[in-house]
Design an enzyme around this catalytic site. Sequence first.
Site, PDB file in Angstrom:
ATOM      1  N   LYS A  56      53.481 -20.524  -4.846  1.00 43.91           N
ATOM      2  CA  LYS A  56      52.116 -20.927  -5.209  1.00 43.91           C
ATOM      3  C   LYS A  56      51.869 -20.748  -6.711  1.00 43.91           C
ATOM      4  O   LYS A  56      51.335 -21.640  -7.381  1.00 43.91           O
ATOM      5  CB  LYS A  56      51.107 -20.095  -4.405  1.00 43.91           C
ATOM      6  CG  LYS A  56      49.674 -20.569  -4.499  1.00 43.91           C
ATOM      7  CD  LYS A  56      48.753 -19.697  -3.653  1.00 43.91           C
ATOM      8  CE  LYS A  56      49.130 -19.721  -2.187  1.00 43.91           C
ATOM      9  NZ  LYS A  56      48.175 -18.950  -1.365  1.00 43.91           N
ATOM     10  N   LYS A 107      52.446  -9.537  -1.784  1.00 42.60           N
ATOM     11  CA  LYS A 107      51.375  -9.483  -0.777  1.00 42.60           C
ATOM     12  C   LYS A 107      51.339  -8.070  -0.210  1.00 42.60           C
ATOM     13  O   LYS A 107      52.344  -7.350  -0.243  1.00 42.60           O
ATOM     14  CB  LYS A 107      51.632 -10.492   0.361  1.00 42.60           C
ATOM     15  CG  LYS A 107      50.357 -10.982   1.021  1.00 42.60           C
ATOM     16  CD  LYS A 107      49.605 -11.958   0.109  1.00 42.60           C
ATOM     17  CE  LYS A 107      48.377 -12.539   0.799  1.00 42.60           C
ATOM     18  NZ  LYS A 107      47.726 -13.560  -0.033  1.00 42.60           N
ATOM     19  N   THR A 118      38.970 -20.286  -4.565  1.00 43.82           N
ATOM     20  CA  THR A 118      39.913 -20.910  -3.627  1.00 43.82           C
ATOM     21  C   THR A 118      39.304 -22.188  -3.053  1.00 43.82           C
ATOM     22  O   THR A 118      39.959 -23.238  -3.013  1.00 43.82           O
ATOM     23  CB  THR A 118      40.281 -19.941  -2.493  1.00 43.82           C
ATOM     24  OG1 THR A 118      40.807 -18.737  -3.062  1.00 43.82           O
ATOM     25  CG2 THR A 118      41.336 -20.541  -1.579  1.00 43.82           C
TER      26      THR A 118
END
Length: 417
Positions: free
Chosen positions: A95, A107, A191
Site C-alpha cells: 500500500k 501492523k 481513508t
Amino acid sequence: MVVDIISPYTVAVAQFDEAAERLGLSQSMRNVLRAPKRELIVNFPVRLDNGDVQMFTGYRVQHNINRGPAKGGIRFSPEVSLDEVRALAMWMTWKCAVVDIPFGGAKGGVICDPHQMSRGELERMSRRYATEISILMGPNSDIPAPDMNTNPQVMAWMMDTYSMHQGYSVPAAITGKPLAIGGSEGRLDATARGVQVVTKAAMRHLGMSPESSSVVIQGFGNVGGITARLLHEMGCKVVGLSDISGGIYNPLGIDIPTAMRFSREHGSLRGMPGTEPVTNRELLELPCDILIPAALENQLTKDNADRVQARLVVEAANGPTTNEADRILNGNGVMIVPDILANAGGVTVSYFEWVQDLQHFFWSETEINQRLETIMSRSFNAVLEKATNQETNMRMGAYLLAVSRVAEATELRGIYP
C-alpha cells in the site's frame, strides 16, 4: 453449510507470488519479500477496575522496511491473530509502495473486546501494550496508527506512553492523534476521502456519472460512514448500507445525513424508517452499480462472487475479496479497485502527519485534501496504466507497481553484512 476458513496471510502471499512470477523476480528476492522481517508477540497483565488482573496477548509485525520506517495501524478485536496481522503488514508494504510514500509495512493488534472494557481499563491496556512494543516503536523505526476499534484517544495514550519513556514529547512516533497534540487536519476523513477519489476516477474511466450510479456500502464505521456521506454529496444514490447489526436497503436511495443521525441515536442502522432490512450476506448481492466493502476480510468469496451485480467494486476494507472471488469477478467483467490502492488515503495522510510533526509546521485541511487528491489520482492513473500495458486487472497492476518498487529498493540496498 460449512464455510471455508480462508487464511488472510495465505491470500496475501498468493497475491504476491502471482506478481513476483509476472515480474520475473529471482527466487532469492521472492524469499526475502515473502517473509516478515520481525514478529513480536507480547503477553502482558492489565489490572481491571474490580482489582483482578487479566492477561492480554498482542502482536506487532514489521513486514518490510527497505523503503522507510515501518508504518501500520493497531487493531483491538477478539478476532486478532498473528496470521491476520502478518497479512495486514504485508498489505501495508504494498500500500505504501503503490502510492509511493517512503514507508515500509507493519501492523499490530491486541486480542480483546474493547466494547466490554471501561475507559480506564482501555487506557491501562493501551499504555501497557505501547510499553511492550516500544522496543520497536519510534519516529524513525516504526510508527503505529489507528485501525479497527482504536481512535485518536488511544493514539494519544500510546504517544504519551512512548514519550514518557523518552523523557520528552515525541509526537512523530504515532499518527492519527488528536489535533491538540500534533495530529493532522483531515486525518479522520482521510481513508474515506481516498476511497472517494479513486471511485470517482474509476467511474470516469467506465463512463459512469454520479447522478446515474447506485452504491451499496458494507460497513458504516469511520471509513464506510464517511465514504457514504462523500459519495452522497457527490450525487450518487446510496441504496444499501450495513453495520454490525445487519443491513438496510432502499432502491430509491437512503438519505445519508438521516442515516448517520439515526445510527448515532440508536446505536445501529437496524430499524431505520423507510428502509427494509437485509443481512450482510444479502447486501453484497443487491442490484447496484458500485459495491464498496468497508468492513472485514473475506466478504466476497467463491460462494457469492457470481451473484455480485455491481460493475465496480472498490475495496475500502483490507482483503475483502478472496483469490477465487477475484477471478470470478474479473471473469464477469467487474472492475475492482484493490484495497492497497483504494484505502491508501489513511496512510497517505498519516505520512503528512508524520512529516508535519517532524518539521513542527502544520498545513491547513484544504492543503491536506489537495495533496491527498493529487497522490490518490496519480496513483490510480499509474495503476490503470500498468494494468492496461500488462493486459491484466487493476489488482495485479497495483501489485506489479508496488512489488517492483520494493524489490528495487531491496536490490539497491543489498544484504547486510
